[in-house]
Design an enzyme around this catalytic site. Structure first.
Site, PDB file in Angstrom:
ATOM      1  N   GLU A 191       5.519  -5.972   7.630  1.00  0.00           N
ATOM      2  CA  GLU A 191       4.933  -4.870   8.403  1.00  0.00           C
ATOM      3  C   GLU A 191       5.586  -4.625   9.759  1.00  0.00           C
ATOM      4  O   GLU A 191       5.603  -3.481  10.234  1.00  0.00           O
ATOM      5  CB  GLU A 191       3.429  -5.123   8.587  1.00  0.00           C
ATOM      6  CG  GLU A 191       2.608  -4.910   7.329  1.00  0.00           C
ATOM      7  CD  GLU A 191       2.638  -6.076   6.358  1.00  0.00           C
ATOM      8  OE1 GLU A 191       2.058  -5.972   5.259  1.00  0.00           O
ATOM      9  OE2 GLU A 191       3.275  -7.111   6.681  1.00  0.00           O
ATOM     10  N   ASP A 251      -1.706  -7.249   7.392  1.00  0.00           N
ATOM     11  CA  ASP A 251      -3.135  -7.012   7.185  1.00  0.00           C
ATOM     12  C   ASP A 251      -3.547  -7.594   5.841  1.00  0.00           C
ATOM     13  O   ASP A 251      -2.973  -8.571   5.387  1.00  0.00           O
ATOM     14  CB  ASP A 251      -3.459  -5.518   7.315  1.00  0.00           C
ATOM     15  CG  ASP A 251      -2.825  -4.664   6.220  1.00  0.00           C
ATOM     16  OD1 ASP A 251      -1.803  -5.080   5.627  1.00  0.00           O
ATOM     17  OD2 ASP A 251      -3.354  -3.561   5.944  1.00  0.00           O
ATOM     18  N   GLY A 300       0.822  -1.196   0.000  1.00  0.00           N
ATOM     19  CA  GLY A 300       0.000   0.000   0.000  1.00  0.00           C
ATOM     20  C   GLY A 300       0.857   1.246   0.000  1.00  0.00           C
ATOM     21  O   GLY A 300       2.067   1.203   0.225  1.00  0.00           O
ATOM     22  N   GLY A 331       0.139  -5.059   0.702  1.00  0.00           N
ATOM     23  CA  GLY A 331      -1.086  -4.938  -0.063  1.00  0.00           C
ATOM     24  C   GLY A 331      -1.053  -5.674  -1.383  1.00  0.00           C
ATOM     25  O   GLY A 331      -2.103  -6.045  -1.919  1.00  0.00           O
TER      26      GLY A 331
END
Length: 360
Positions: free
Chosen positions: A142, A150, A70, A119
């Site tokens: 992350e 996530d 992301g 992402g």
């Protein structure tokens, strides 16, 4: 295609029976923005109802990879200077897209060539047909930026054999095609040189028929030879005990993993371990995404997210100053707050059962 269309962050076209999504930010390694998520979702809506479209294919522009994750610069700026609402809105739509990809009624072919992280895993590894090549480098990194895996990553890694997923989630280590197949994040190994012909053939034939002559035996899964120490060490109940076991084990790779863990955000490590263990019990992707949304929103008020992105992406000094600085300083209550219900701000993918089941 006009110049402005060619510069769009996502390109769409159809060829025969296949519809194509091309992430088109090669200078940013095709990092996902909120706008891109909306464009992809809109295209999937149209193709779902179009009888002429039988297959959807997603690739990345440029030579470096499908998607590096992301747009964390935008998240950093919102967490530091804004109220976090922009980041939360991005995650809300992104996680809805992840769930949609997993349930998409037509074959969704993800070409996971090159770098696929964060992402990028979310828009590929939930697909029905996931292709890796000798160039694939996959990771959920992350914990190194003060965040937590996530986009459904905690469910994907929780389902990996033994404790392989725990190792990958906590260390953020990159892994190749063999390990992606071993861990259940990919289905087929195709040499990168054959991708062009494969994609061309999808215009005229079913996915299985196009894949058959090009699928090959993947390279050896490097993690398979490390299962003994990984399963032994990462089955511990706390991150402190995991580090202790890794240091005491004797295998050089285990010691290296411990040293890697000690460079990550202590808070992120503890929250990630808790998220993985809970994801195993939750079962459905929707419930896990609901949990991840709670965790992600909580990171916006944690100092480690802004500091981690600053150190790794903004200033690139690679010297984050975590707060708290040690695992011992992160209390159980500090971890638990990341899983606190959000009230009317819940993601709500799993419906009315979410609030009770995620909280267990």
């Amino acid at each position: 295609m006009t110049g402005s269309e060619a510069d769009a962050p996502v390109l769409f076209h159809t060829a025969g029976r296949a519809a194509h999504i091309t992430l088109n930010r090669p200078k940013a390694l095709n990092a996902l923005t909120h706008e891109m998520v909306g464009l992809i979702d809109e295209a999937l809506t149209g193709w779902e109802q179009d009888p002429a479209v039988e297959t959807v294919v997603i690739t990345g522009a440029g030579e470096r990879g499908l998607c590096a994750g992301g747009d964390i610069r935008a998240v950093h700026d919102d967490a530091r200077d804004g109220d976090g609402s922009a980041a939360a809105a991005f995650w809300r739509d992104e996680y809805h897209l992840n769930a949609r990809i997993a349930r998409y009624p037509k074959p969704y072919v993800a070409v996971m060539d090159g770098i696929v992280m964060g992402g990028g895993v979310g828009i590929s590894a939930h697909g029905g047909v996931r292709i890796v090549t000798e160039r694939s480098r996959i990771a959920m990194p992350e914990t190194g930026i003060g965040f937590v895996p996530d986009v459904g990553g905690t469910r994907l890694l929780a389902l990996a054999p033994g404790e392989l997923g725990t190792h990958l989630a906590l260390t953020g280590a990159q892994f190749g095609p063999g390990d992606a197949l071993l861990c259940g994040l990919a289905d087929h190994y195709v040499p990168s040189a054959a991708l062009g012909d494969l994609v061309d053939d999808l215009a005229a034939m079913p996915v299985r028929q196009a894949l058959a002559p090009r699928t090959q035996t993947p390279p050896e899964a490097g993690l398979s030879g490390r299962r003994e120490w990984i399963d032994t060490c990462y089955s511990a109940d706390t991150v402190e005990e995991i580090v202790h076991r890794l240091l005491a084990h004797g295998a050089p790779d285990a010691k290296e993993a411990a040293e890697t863990l000690l460079t990550k955000s202590p808070t992120s490590l503890k929250v990630t371990l808790a998220a993985l263990r809970r994801a195993r019990r939750l079962g459905s992707l929707e419930l896990v995404l609901d949990q991840e949304y709670r965790v992600s929103c909580a990171t916006l008020t944690s100092p480690d997210l802004v500091e981690g992105i600053r150190a790794q992406i903004i200033d690139k000094d690679r010297n984050p100053r975590w707060s708290p600085a040690t695992l011992a300083e992160v209390a159980d209550a500090d971890v638990e707050r990341f899983f606190a219900p959000l009230g009317d701000r819940e993601l709500g993918l799993a419906g009315t059962t979410t609030a009770t089941e995620v909280a267990r």
